[in-house]
Design a protein around this motif. Sequence first.
Motif, PDB file in Angstrom:
ATOM      1  N   ALA A   1     102.494  43.815  87.680  1.00  0.00           N
ATOM      2  CA  ALA A   1     103.700  43.409  86.967  1.00  0.00           C
ATOM      3  C   ALA A   1     104.862  44.312  87.372  1.00  0.00           C
ATOM      4  CB  ALA A   1     103.471  43.497  85.466  1.00  0.00           C
ATOM      5  N   ASN A   2     106.065  43.840  87.106  1.00  0.00           N
ATOM      6  CA  ASN A   2     107.266  44.624  87.391  1.00  0.00           C
ATOM      7  C   ASN A   2     107.250  45.905  86.549  1.00  0.00           C
ATOM      8  OD1 ASN A   2     109.857  45.673  87.051  1.00  0.00           O
ATOM      9  ND2 ASN A   2     110.812  43.720  87.500  1.00  0.00           N
TER      10      ASN A   2
ATOM     11  N   VAL B   1     109.551  48.141  85.857  1.00  0.00           N
ATOM     12  CA  VAL B   1     110.696  48.371  84.962  1.00  0.00           C
ATOM     13  C   VAL B   1     110.480  47.620  83.645  1.00  0.00           C
ATOM     14  CG1 VAL B   1     113.156  47.989  84.656  1.00  0.00           C
ATOM     15  CG2 VAL B   1     112.295  48.779  86.849  1.00  0.00           C
ATOM     16  N   ALA B   2     110.107  46.338  83.779  1.00  0.00           N
ATOM     17  CA  ALA B   2     109.891  45.541  82.572  1.00  0.00           C
ATOM     18  C   ALA B   2     108.701  46.069  81.784  1.00  0.00           C
ATOM     19  CB  ALA B   2     109.669  44.082  82.954  1.00  0.00           C
ATOM     20  N   SER B   3     107.643  46.477  82.476  1.00  0.00           N
ATOM     21  CA  SER B   3     106.460  46.986  81.774  1.00  0.00           C
ATOM     22  C   SER B   3     106.808  48.244  80.987  1.00  0.00           C
ATOM     23  CB  SER B   3     105.346  47.308  82.767  1.00  0.00           C
ATOM     24  OG  SER B   3     105.068  46.206  83.583  1.00  0.00           O
TER      25      SER B   3
END
Lengths: 308, 363
Positions: free
Chosen positions: A88-89, A91-93
């Motif tokens: 998963a990305n 930054v978003a995680s």
Amino acid sequence: MDIHLAADLLHAALRAGTPLALCALGVLVAERAGVLNLGQEGIMLMGAVTGFAISLETGSHAAGALAAIAVGALMGALFVLLTLPLRANPVASGLALAVFGSGLCAFVGSGYVGSSLQGIAVAAIPWLSELPLVGKALFAQDPLLYAAWALALGIGLTLHRTRFGLVLSAVGEDPEVAHRLGVRVLPMRAAMACLGAALTGLGGAYLSLAYTPLWTEDMTSGRGWIALAMVVLAGWRTGSVLLASYLFGFFSILNLLMQDMGWSVSPNLLSMTPYVLCLAALIALSSQGRFSDRRAPGALGQNFHKEG
Amino acid sequence: MIRLEKRAQPARSMLLLAPLTALLLTLVTGVALFAALGQPPLPVLKAFFIDPVRDAYGLSELLLKATPLLLCAAGLSLCFRARIWNIGAEGQFLLGCLCSGAAALAFNDANLQGLARLAGVAAGLGAGMAGGLLWAGLVALLRHRFNCSEILTSIMLNYVALHLLMWAVHGPLKDPEGFNFPESALLANPLLLPAIADGYRTHVGFIAALALLAAFGLVGGRTLVGFQLRVMGESASAARYAGFSQGGLLWLALLGCGAAAGLAGAFEVLGPVGQLTPHLSSGYGFAAIIVVFLGRGHPLGMLLAALLQALTFIGGENLQIEFGLPKSIAQIFQGLLLFYLLAADALIHYRPALHKPVVRIAA
């Protein structure tokens, strides 16, 4: 300014800087391996509430600190699960971890707001703590602070003086090459992400067990985010990370000094200073233009997966 | 052992299925969480997700809560398209609130009419937008001129904006007749935005938010600038070779976001709240980040995602009233939803396979 006030200020600055230093060290070990975890604020809050709750229930500060480390590592593992196997990305995680942590800590801690805990007692080292000016600051602190310094020393030596430290920066700089040289990149990144989050959890516990032994929902007041900036400012080097964290500790208690000297500034404007200083430091650093020797690890925040 | 195998093509079906799967998993986790806490799971979930929207008034409250989320998300989607990680919508929103409130308070008079009234409302809206633009512009300046990470600078500016607002309501803008509460005077009725229908709090700002969402969606998805932003996000070097002005794109995306988030702040102050208080934002700027990811940056997707996020805010408040559970449950649900979505997104580009794929080499 008399010498007692100076000694007290130094003592308080070291205590104020320690939660930040622990968190920044956690960020450092993870980022050296190329792992960018923005969830520090959430992890730190969870560490703070866990440390406080467990200490209150068991009556043991050590149990509280260990539980905070465990919860931190667990949140690190959650980040690892999302970003390494599921790719998963990051930054978003990390943001998800920050949101989730600040919600969960308020939820878990709702029964502990207003409870009070005997903070970790000072363990003064005889004779040395009697030294003028620095005695109280360096030798009359609580054991968790000494433990933090021991950890910092260990991390500094490992990162900058050992073969393992070199392999680690290879993983952070160029995982492709490290992989081809036989380094197990993903397990190494996973381990460092968990270790880093565990340190951040401990930083949270220092807040709720030693610095201000109580629990409130916003007790980290952005230290997790500031720690991320500290590591950038320090150019990913352990000594500079510590220096930056303690300088910040000093600035964050300046309002005490200002009250002492009879200045009256709005407390709301004063509580803005850490963030403004942080911005100013970021600008000052980059306008020096000497980024060549203090740049980020080459593969920071980039996912790596082996092909073939 | 299960391995993830790269798909030849991203699976389009998963683009839609992943958010639904994530929502389902969040609900299941919620049931487990409430059961573990000794609360009856189904009544709690009903109080969280169903009760708040059972009647027309509940639905109108949902639209009201969705308004700031839609505006912030529309702006953020521009930034995230170019992988400009602006985390600062919260600060841009708060500064928008502060500037809008300060400007509107200057016109505060219950007898405003005609042009003067128009000027007051316009000043409130304009100042809100200007506040957001200023805060986003700072992020753009620091990144463009000083090469500072926009993640860090935008987060620091969030805190600065919050403390500025606190300072204002404790100091210069505090209502002198407000019994020393840290709040500004109430704005007079002529300065407030008109409601869409009598008896409801949803105001014309919701329609403006929809229009802005559509406009930003068009710019992002159907224009050259939108394409350039996407190229810049996918590969900065490709954008450089193509001769795109990266500085210009950076400023454009950030200022677009700042204007939208600042306007959202103005809408809150001139809309449901009607004064400056320390609690103007329930974390809209952060929740909007989740809205963008959940809605895939697509206007329709973001509309649905914003309604869902608005529901978690209202549902959290409802749980606090009905079951005495902390309001922070909303944040737990938001975090969980994003976790599950990020995990489910893996299925767009990869498929689970039981064994290591056998590589066939063409003869």
